[in-house]
Design a protein around this motif. Structure first.
Motif, PDB file in Angstrom:
ATOM      1  N   VAL A  45       0.838  -1.197   0.000  1.00 45.15           N
ATOM      2  CA  VAL A  45       0.000   0.000   0.000  1.00 45.15           C
ATOM      3  C   VAL A  45       0.873   1.247   0.000  1.00 45.15           C
ATOM      4  O   VAL A  45       1.806   1.362   0.812  1.00 45.15           O
ATOM      5  N   PHE A  46       0.573   2.168  -0.937  1.00 43.97           N
ATOM      6  CA  PHE A  46       1.328   3.420  -1.024  1.00 43.97           C
ATOM      7  C   PHE A  46       0.411   4.605  -0.762  1.00 43.97           C
ATOM      8  O   PHE A  46      -0.787   4.565  -1.092  1.00 43.97           O
ATOM      9  N   LEU A  47       0.981   5.663  -0.234  1.00 41.62           N
ATOM     10  CA  LEU A  47       0.251   6.915  -0.060  1.00 41.62           C
ATOM     11  C   LEU A  47       0.870   7.939  -1.001  1.00 41.62           C
ATOM     12  O   LEU A  47       2.093   8.154  -0.969  1.00 41.62           O
ATOM     13  N   LEU A  48       0.047   8.524  -1.847  1.00 43.68           N
ATOM     14  CA  LEU A  48       0.539   9.506  -2.814  1.00 43.68           C
ATOM     15  C   LEU A  48       0.061  10.892  -2.391  1.00 43.68           C
ATOM     16  O   LEU A  48      -1.149  11.109  -2.194  1.00 43.68           O
ATOM     17  N   ASP A  49       1.013  11.804  -2.194  1.00 47.08           N
ATOM     18  CA  ASP A  49       0.661  13.192  -1.876  1.00 47.08           C
ATOM     19  C   ASP A  49       0.593  13.968  -3.194  1.00 47.08           C
ATOM     20  O   ASP A  49       1.577  13.991  -3.945  1.00 47.08           O
ATOM     21  N   CYS A  50      -0.559  14.564  -3.463  1.00 44.72           N
ATOM     22  CA  CYS A  50      -0.775  15.187  -4.766  1.00 44.72           C
ATOM     23  C   CYS A  50      -0.895  16.716  -4.652  1.00 44.72           C
ATOM     24  O   CYS A  50      -1.342  17.236  -3.623  1.00 44.72           O
ATOM     25  N   ALA A  51      -0.534  17.396  -5.745  1.00 45.47           N
ATOM     26  CA  ALA A  51      -0.723  18.845  -5.804  1.00 45.47           C
ATOM     27  C   ALA A  51      -2.166  19.100  -6.236  1.00 45.47           C
ATOM     28  O   ALA A  51      -2.734  18.328  -7.016  1.00 45.47           O
ATOM     29  N   GLY A  52      -2.784  20.119  -5.741  1.00 43.81           N
ATOM     30  CA  GLY A  52      -4.152  20.431  -6.139  1.00 43.81           C
ATOM     31  C   GLY A  52      -5.175  19.602  -5.394  1.00 43.81           C
ATOM     32  O   GLY A  52      -4.836  18.624  -4.716  1.00 43.81           O
ATOM     33  N   GLN A  53      -6.439  19.990  -5.577  1.00 43.03           N
ATOM     34  CA  GLN A  53      -7.539  19.336  -4.855  1.00 43.03           C
ATOM     35  C   GLN A  53      -7.943  18.043  -5.558  1.00 43.03           C
ATOM     36  O   GLN A  53      -8.085  17.997  -6.780  1.00 43.03           O
ATOM     37  N   LEU A 105       2.833   0.107 -10.673  1.00 43.85           N
ATOM     38  CA  LEU A 105       2.505   1.396 -10.074  1.00 43.85           C
ATOM     39  C   LEU A 105       2.575   2.527 -11.111  1.00 43.85           C
ATOM     40  O   LEU A 105       1.855   3.527 -11.021  1.00 43.85           O
ATOM     41  N   ALA A 106       3.437   2.317 -12.140  1.00 40.64           N
ATOM     42  CA  ALA A 106       3.606   3.349 -13.178  1.00 40.64           C
ATOM     43  C   ALA A 106       2.286   3.633 -13.896  1.00 40.64           C
ATOM     44  O   ALA A 106       2.034   4.757 -14.334  1.00 40.64           O
ATOM     45  N   GLU A 107       1.427   2.593 -13.977  1.00 38.84           N
ATOM     46  CA  GLU A 107       0.122   2.792 -14.632  1.00 38.84           C
ATOM     47  C   GLU A 107      -0.733   3.777 -13.841  1.00 38.84           C
ATOM     48  O   GLU A 107      -1.496   4.551 -14.422  1.00 38.84           O
ATOM     49  N   VAL A 108      -0.625   3.739 -12.543  1.00 39.22           N
ATOM     50  CA  VAL A 108      -1.380   4.674 -11.690  1.00 39.22           C
ATOM     51  C   VAL A 108      -0.875   6.091 -11.925  1.00 39.22           C
ATOM     52  O   VAL A 108      -1.670   7.028 -12.096  1.00 39.22           O
ATOM     53  N   PHE A 109       0.458   6.220 -11.954  1.00 41.34           N
ATOM     54  CA  PHE A 109       1.045   7.547 -12.218  1.00 41.34           C
ATOM     55  C   PHE A 109       0.567   8.095 -13.562  1.00 41.34           C
ATOM     56  O   PHE A 109       0.186   9.261 -13.690  1.00 41.34           O
ATOM     57  N   ALA A 110       0.579   7.199 -14.570  1.00 39.53           N
ATOM     58  CA  ALA A 110       0.168   7.622 -15.919  1.00 39.53           C
ATOM     59  C   ALA A 110      -1.292   8.069 -15.917  1.00 39.53           C
ATOM     60  O   ALA A 110      -1.641   9.108 -16.491  1.00 39.53           O
ATOM     61  N   ALA A 111      -2.156   7.286 -15.234  1.00 38.93           N
ATOM     62  CA  ALA A 111      -3.581   7.614 -15.177  1.00 38.93           C
ATOM     63  C   ALA A 111      -3.803   8.940 -14.452  1.00 38.93           C
ATOM     64  O   ALA A 111      -4.620   9.768 -14.883  1.00 38.93           O
ATOM     65  N   LEU A 112      -3.087   9.152 -13.381  1.00 36.60           N
ATOM     66  CA  LEU A 112      -3.218  10.414 -12.635  1.00 36.60           C
ATOM     67  C   LEU A 112      -2.719  11.583 -13.475  1.00 36.60           C
ATOM     68  O   LEU A 112      -3.306  12.670 -13.475  1.00 36.60           O
ATOM     69  N   HIS A 113      -1.637  11.362 -14.216  1.00 31.03           N
ATOM     70  CA  HIS A 113      -1.069  12.391 -15.075  1.00 31.03           C
ATOM     71  C   HIS A 113      -2.092  12.823 -16.131  1.00 31.03           C
ATOM     72  O   HIS A 113      -2.255  14.023 -16.412  1.00 31.03           O
ATOM     73  N   GLN A 114      -2.793  11.820 -16.676  1.00 28.26           N
ATOM     74  CA  GLN A 114      -3.823  12.106 -17.688  1.00 28.26           C
ATOM     75  C   GLN A 114      -4.946  12.960 -17.104  1.00 28.26           C
ATOM     76  O   GLN A 114      -5.576  13.752 -17.794  1.00 28.26           O
ATOM     77  N   LYS A 115      -5.181  12.777 -15.797  1.00 31.22           N
ATOM     78  CA  LYS A 115      -6.242  13.564 -15.132  1.00 31.22           C
ATOM     79  C   LYS A 115      -5.675  14.880 -14.587  1.00 31.22           C
ATOM     80  O   LYS A 115      -6.303  15.530 -13.745  1.00 31.22           O
ATOM     81  N   ASN A 116      -4.450  15.227 -15.026  1.00 34.42           N
ATOM     82  CA  ASN A 116      -3.775  16.460 -14.580  1.00 34.42           C
ATOM     83  C   ASN A 116      -3.556  16.521 -13.059  1.00 34.42           C
ATOM     84  O   ASN A 116      -3.675  17.553 -12.437  1.00 34.42           O
ATOM     85  N   ILE A 117      -3.307  15.345 -12.491  1.00 35.14           N
ATOM     86  CA  ILE A 117      -2.991  15.298 -11.051  1.00 35.14           C
ATOM     87  C   ILE A 117      -1.489  15.017 -10.918  1.00 35.14           C
ATOM     88  O   ILE A 117      -1.002  13.997 -11.407  1.00 35.14           O
TER      89      ILE A 117
END
Lengths: 257, 305
Positions: free
Chosen positions: B231-239, B269-281
């Motif tokens: 389990v990872f916790l990702l701290d993101c910029a923006g709401q 995990l890279a797929e999660v990063f890619a998906a978040l990137h696509q959502k501008n997160i």
């Protein structure tokens, strides 16, 4: 461990024990000197001068060997019981138990510490006594033998007490309720000849009688008991106490779980 | 090659009937840095107590560097150095005397004992405290004194029973460095600890003991490989939107800026990063939700409860 390594281990324990009681000399050496000086003044000089002679000697001369022996008994015992119980109490006995030292070397190391304190106190008490009376020595060899055997015996008994003790109270019970009464009733202050036949016979069961009598014979040449028998009894007690102490160490009774 | 420690069918039942060990088998190879883990009362200290002669065994066989303790315990003891959990030195003795005396108990002549004492005082940072009575030392210094004492006779096998309990982080790290160093120099080390990250950082192999039985005994890498989920916790910029999801992944938005992602074995995990990137997160930082070894430890204990 080879013989030399065992010798090194023995010397280490003995040195540690000697340094311990020298470090706290005001609790280990001084009290006997003060107590015995009071005995000399009160029993020897003040009361003794009214008693007259005992066994052909002045009361002071008669009582000094008993008092020296009393100092040896209490100090040999106290040294080992306090030191070994202390090691048990703070678990530092584990330093010895996890090491490859044979049990008999551990025992001899502690006994050597007790013997050395007994002898050192005896020398101090003897030196103090010279201010009060002359001190004849009838048989130096017997004096040395009795001092050695007695200090070994009571060091061993102190060790056994320490193994069984659970609290600091337990290491005071035997000296207070057993050792002191037996010493006082062991002919330190009187000749057994003064007792009625029944009590004189009962006194024969007191091991302190043999210790005190044998030592007094070595100093003055007079005794309440047969000397060969007394030495034999002391020797027997030493062998029994040594065997039992060694058994306790080997089996780890009350030391290991 | 002879094992540094070989335990076969070791059992211990205390006088009150408590069964501490139910027949454990354990092998520690020479040069290993080995962790023995388990909850309180699992049997770790009993095992160590038997190896070091402070506890008598009920059954089984123990050999230290090929020496059976039933055949020649004194020789086995010369191979062994023990750092127990509780302080067990005479607190009224000076630091230097504790070390030289311990050397003497192993038959090391006084001159050599003094030289070794000097060496370990320096190595463990205790030189300035040599004349200090042990009771005046801080908790960390007392731990270091016990390590120095255990090493004074140059044992081949060093056993440390929770050596860093109550030690601050800085001192703990310097202790780790020292232990790594002596392990690299050839000393086999067995460590019990409650700090699982300590075992992960220091040890190559480990055994977990529970209810007096060995639950597992493998390399730490192998054990961690078996974890099915991390389990990872990702701290993101923006709401973050509370309904945020990435198909195929178990996501949970914890607050406006933090999302938790559970990665199953085989997932990337890279797929999660890619998906978040696509959502501008934008992910600004990432951390494990829990110590991985701890998770595995808990899993194994639950399985054997």
């Amino acid at each position: 461990m080879n013989r030399y390594e065992q010798y090194v281990a023995f010397m280490t324990i003995m040195r540690k024990e000697i340094r311990r009681y020298l470090r706290i000399w005001s609790q280990t050496l001084l009290p006997s000197a003060i107590t015995m000086s009071l005995y000399y003044v009160i029993f020897g000089n003040l009361i003794g001068s009214r008693i007259g002679t005992m066994g052909g000697f002045s009361y002071m001369e008669f009582v000094v060997p008993g008092l020296i022996m009393m100092a040896i008994v209490t100090n040999s015992y106290a040294n080992v019981v306090a030191s070994f119980f202390g090691a048990k109490f703070n678990n530092s006995v584990e330093e010895l138990l996890v090491s490859p030292i044979p049990p008999y070397i551990i025992l001899c190391g502690y006994v050597a510490g007790g013997v050395s304190r007994g002898i050192l106190v005896a020398v101090i008490v003897t030196a103090v006594s010279l201010f009060f009376t002359r001190l004849p020595i009838y048989s130096p060899l017997l004096v040395i033998l009795v001092v050695a055997l007695t200090s070994i015996l009571f060091s061993l008994l102190g060790f056994i007490n320490a193994v069984f003790a659970n609290t600091f109270d337990d290491i005071n019970i035997v000296p207070t309720f057993v050792l002191t009464p037996l010493t006082y009733l062991g002919g330190v202050f009187y000749s057994l000849d003064l007792l009625p036949d029944f009590w004189a016979a009962v006194s024969q069961a007191n091991p302190l009688v043999y210790v005190v009598s044998a030592f007094r014979f070595g100093m003055l040449g007079v005794s309440d008991v047969n000397i060969a028998f007394a030495i034999g009894m002391i020797l027997l007690c030493v062998l029994a106490a040594f065997s039992y102490s060694l058994h306790l160490l080997r089996t780890g009774k009350r030391l290991r779980t | 090659m002879t094992a540094a420690l070989q335990i076969e069918g070791l059992k211990k039942t205390y006088d009150n009937g408590f069964v501490a060990l139910q027949g454990i088998d354990l092998t520690v190879e020479p040069g290993d840095f080995f962790a023995l883990l388990g909850p309180n009362g699992a049997g770790k200290s009993t095992t160590i107590g038997i190896i070091s002669s402070l506890v008598s065994k009920s059954a089984g066989k123990v050999s230290v560097h090929g020496v059976d303790i039933d055949q020649n315990f004194p020789l086995a003891k010369t191979h062994l150095g023990l750092v127990p959990q509780e302080f067990n030195f005479n607190v009224f003795e000076k630091v230097e005397d504790i070390l030289t005396n311990q050397a003497g108990y192993y038959g090391i002549p006084r001159n050599d004992a003094l030289r070794r004492t000097e060496h370990f005082l320096e190595r463990l940072g205790l030189t300035e405290k040599r004349d200090t009575r042990a009771r005046m030392l801080s908790g960390g210094m007392k731990r270091r004194l016990m390590i120095a004492r255990a090493l004074i006779h140059s044992p081949k096998l060093l056993i440390l029973d929770e050596p860093t309990a109550g030690v601050d982080i800085e001192m703990r790290r310097s202790m780790y460095d020292f232990l790594r160093e002596i392990n690299a120099a050839g000393t086999t080390i067995i460590l019990t600890t409650h700090y699982l990250e300590e075992a992960e950082a220091l040890c190559r192999n480990m055994a977990i003991i529970n209810h007096g039985k060995i639950v597992t005994n493998r390399s730490i890498k192998d054990l961690l490989r078996d974890l099915h989920k991390e389990v990872f916790l990702l701290d993101c910029a923006g709401q973050l939107d509370s309904g945020l999801n990435v198909p195929g992944f178990d996501l949970e938005v914890l607050d406006d800026h933090t999302v938790q992602v559970a990665i199953e074995k085989g997932q990337d995990l890279a797929e999660v990063f890619a998906a978040l990137h696509q959502k501008n997160i934008a992910v600004v930082s990432m951390r494990n939700e829990a110590n991985r070894l701890e998770q595995m430890f808990v899993n194994l204990l639950e399985q054997t409860a």
